[in-house]
Design a protein around this motif. Sequence first.
Motif, PDB file in Angstrom:
ATOM      1  N   GLU A   1      35.478  53.722  41.073  1.00 35.64           N
ATOM      2  CA  GLU A   1      35.006  53.915  39.701  1.00 35.64           C
ATOM      3  C   GLU A   1      35.395  52.737  38.824  1.00 35.64           C
ATOM      4  O   GLU A   1      34.711  52.433  37.845  1.00 35.64           O
ATOM      5  N   LYS A   2      36.493  52.073  39.174  1.00 34.21           N
ATOM      6  CA  LYS A   2      36.879  50.859  38.470  1.00 34.21           C
ATOM      7  C   LYS A   2      37.827  50.075  39.371  1.00 34.21           C
ATOM      8  O   LYS A   2      38.436  50.637  40.292  1.00 34.21           O
ATOM      9  N   ILE A   3      37.922  48.766  39.105  1.00 29.76           N
ATOM     10  CA  ILE A   3      38.777  47.930  39.928  1.00 29.76           C
ATOM     11  C   ILE A   3      39.365  46.832  39.064  1.00 29.76           C
ATOM     12  O   ILE A   3      38.705  46.327  38.142  1.00 29.76           O
ATOM     13  N   ASP A   4      40.631  46.478  39.343  1.00 32.03           N
ATOM     14  CA  ASP A   4      41.291  45.418  38.588  1.00 32.03           C
ATOM     15  C   ASP A   4      41.517  44.215  39.502  1.00 32.03           C
ATOM     16  O   ASP A   4      41.041  44.180  40.649  1.00 32.03           O
ATOM     17  N   TYR A   5      42.236  43.230  38.998  1.00 30.39           N
ATOM     18  CA  TYR A   5      42.440  41.983  39.732  1.00 30.39           C
ATOM     19  C   TYR A   5      43.103  42.224  41.087  1.00 30.39           C
ATOM     20  O   TYR A   5      42.608  41.768  42.125  1.00 30.39           O
TER      21      TYR A   5
ATOM     22  N   THR B   1      32.456  32.253  27.717  1.00 29.84           N
ATOM     23  CA  THR B   1      31.850  31.361  28.714  1.00 29.84           C
ATOM     24  C   THR B   1      31.945  31.959  30.112  1.00 29.84           C
ATOM     25  O   THR B   1      33.009  32.391  30.543  1.00 29.84           O
ATOM     26  N   ILE B   2      30.823  31.981  30.804  1.00 30.42           N
ATOM     27  CA  ILE B   2      30.763  32.468  32.177  1.00 30.42           C
ATOM     28  C   ILE B   2      30.345  31.313  33.067  1.00 30.42           C
ATOM     29  O   ILE B   2      29.282  30.730  32.873  1.00 30.42           O
ATOM     30  N   GLN B   3      31.184  30.974  34.020  1.00 33.61           N
ATOM     31  CA  GLN B   3      30.873  29.870  34.929  1.00 33.61           C
ATOM     32  C   GLN B   3      31.508  30.122  36.280  1.00 33.61           C
ATOM     33  O   GLN B   3      32.703  30.421  36.367  1.00 33.61           O
ATOM     34  N   MET B   4      30.718  29.986  37.328  1.00 27.64           N
ATOM     35  CA  MET B   4      31.250  30.152  38.677  1.00 27.64           C
ATOM     36  C   MET B   4      31.954  28.883  39.124  1.00 27.64           C
ATOM     37  O   MET B   4      31.469  27.779  38.846  1.00 27.64           O
ATOM     38  N   PRO B   5      33.088  28.997  39.809  1.00 26.42           N
ATOM     39  CA  PRO B   5      33.734  27.816  40.393  1.00 26.42           C
ATOM     40  C   PRO B   5      32.782  27.114  41.346  1.00 26.42           C
ATOM     41  O   PRO B   5      31.992  27.768  42.036  1.00 26.42           O
TER      42      PRO B   5
ATOM     43  N   TRP C   1      34.574  36.806  39.715  1.00 26.18           N
ATOM     44  CA  TRP C   1      35.029  38.169  39.385  1.00 26.18           C
ATOM     45  C   TRP C   1      36.557  38.178  39.215  1.00 26.18           C
ATOM     46  O   TRP C   1      37.073  38.769  38.267  1.00 26.18           O
ATOM     47  N   LEU C   2      37.263  37.512  40.127  1.00 27.11           N
ATOM     48  CA  LEU C   2      38.725  37.481  40.039  1.00 27.11           C
ATOM     49  C   LEU C   2      39.188  36.805  38.747  1.00 27.11           C
ATOM     50  O   LEU C   2      40.140  37.260  38.107  1.00 27.11           O
ATOM     51  N   ASN C   3      38.512  35.743  38.364  1.00 29.16           N
ATOM     52  CA  ASN C   3      38.879  35.041  37.141  1.00 29.16           C
ATOM     53  C   ASN C   3      38.711  35.940  35.916  1.00 29.16           C
ATOM     54  O   ASN C   3      39.551  35.944  35.011  1.00 29.16           O
TER      55      ASN C   3
ATOM     56  N   GLN D   1      41.988  38.046  33.520  1.00 38.28           N
ATOM     57  CA  GLN D   1      42.156  38.000  32.073  1.00 38.28           C
ATOM     58  C   GLN D   1      42.430  39.377  31.474  1.00 38.28           C
ATOM     59  O   GLN D   1      42.602  39.511  30.263  1.00 38.28           O
ATOM     60  N   GLY D   2      42.465  40.392  32.313  1.00 40.90           N
ATOM     61  CA  GLY D   2      42.790  41.738  31.855  1.00 40.90           C
ATOM     62  C   GLY D   2      41.614  42.694  31.779  1.00 40.90           C
ATOM     63  O   GLY D   2      41.788  43.871  31.452  1.00 40.90           O
TER      64      GLY D   2
END
Length: 262
Positions: A148-152, A175-179, A190-192, A196-197
């Motif tokens: 239902e939800k997931i964190d880092y 800003t959204i940017q893929m490595p 997604w991990l980045n 950030q919380g």
Amino acid sequence: MSPVPVSQAEPAHPLVSVITPTYNAARFIRETIDSVKRQTYPHWELILIDDASSDDTVPIIREELADPRIRLIVLAQNSGAAVARNTGISAANGRYIAFLDSDDLWLPQKLEKQVAFMQERDAAFSFTRYRMIQEDGTHTPYVVPIPEKIDYRGLLKNTIIGCLTVMLDKEKLGTIQMPNLRTRQDTALWLNILKQGHLAYGIQEELSQYRRVAGSISSNKWKAAKNTWRLYRDIEKLSFASAAWCFVHYGWNAWKKNVGQT
């Protein structure tokens, strides 16, 4: 449903920018585009970024450009999915960013239900369940289960988020940017975001379909495992012990997923 030009999208119905990188996708791209055109939510723009295809991908896409919501960007040289996706993100006009690869499909209510979910939850990041389909489009019985939800920390141990299911809110995330990675660039993004919380919220409904194509990067489990290890060590900078702990969980979850597909 007749096309609604981008400029007529009302504030109550925020625009969704769909980012689709293409490379030698002539076999599937028309079906992928059709799955976007069939959406019950009409306030979208589809940005296709061709990564120097050598087949008929670009001519096929050009046939679809009569719909004012569909745009094509052609890269001069092959640069990889991260560059293609980032090029599309930079050109996006929508509040929401969604991703759809050139061989995957959406169910018709995908955008309508996901936008409503994002608004109801005031969420910055959501994803959905998705069904595995064969290369020829035949359905398999396997629908990937999601939390239902997931964190880092949860995503480090279980790379469960399918790129084709993700929707991001630019107003909340900035800003959204893929490595610039050849593989795992989506999971790295997604991990980045989660680092950030933020939390990623899972919609417990099958709204997307992932095509298993022979010879694709994702179909090679050994390479996928090696790339995940590199993600832990080289991108996330985890200690060897932390990376090993996460990798054990990743392997277990990947095994369960693979068993479910057989």
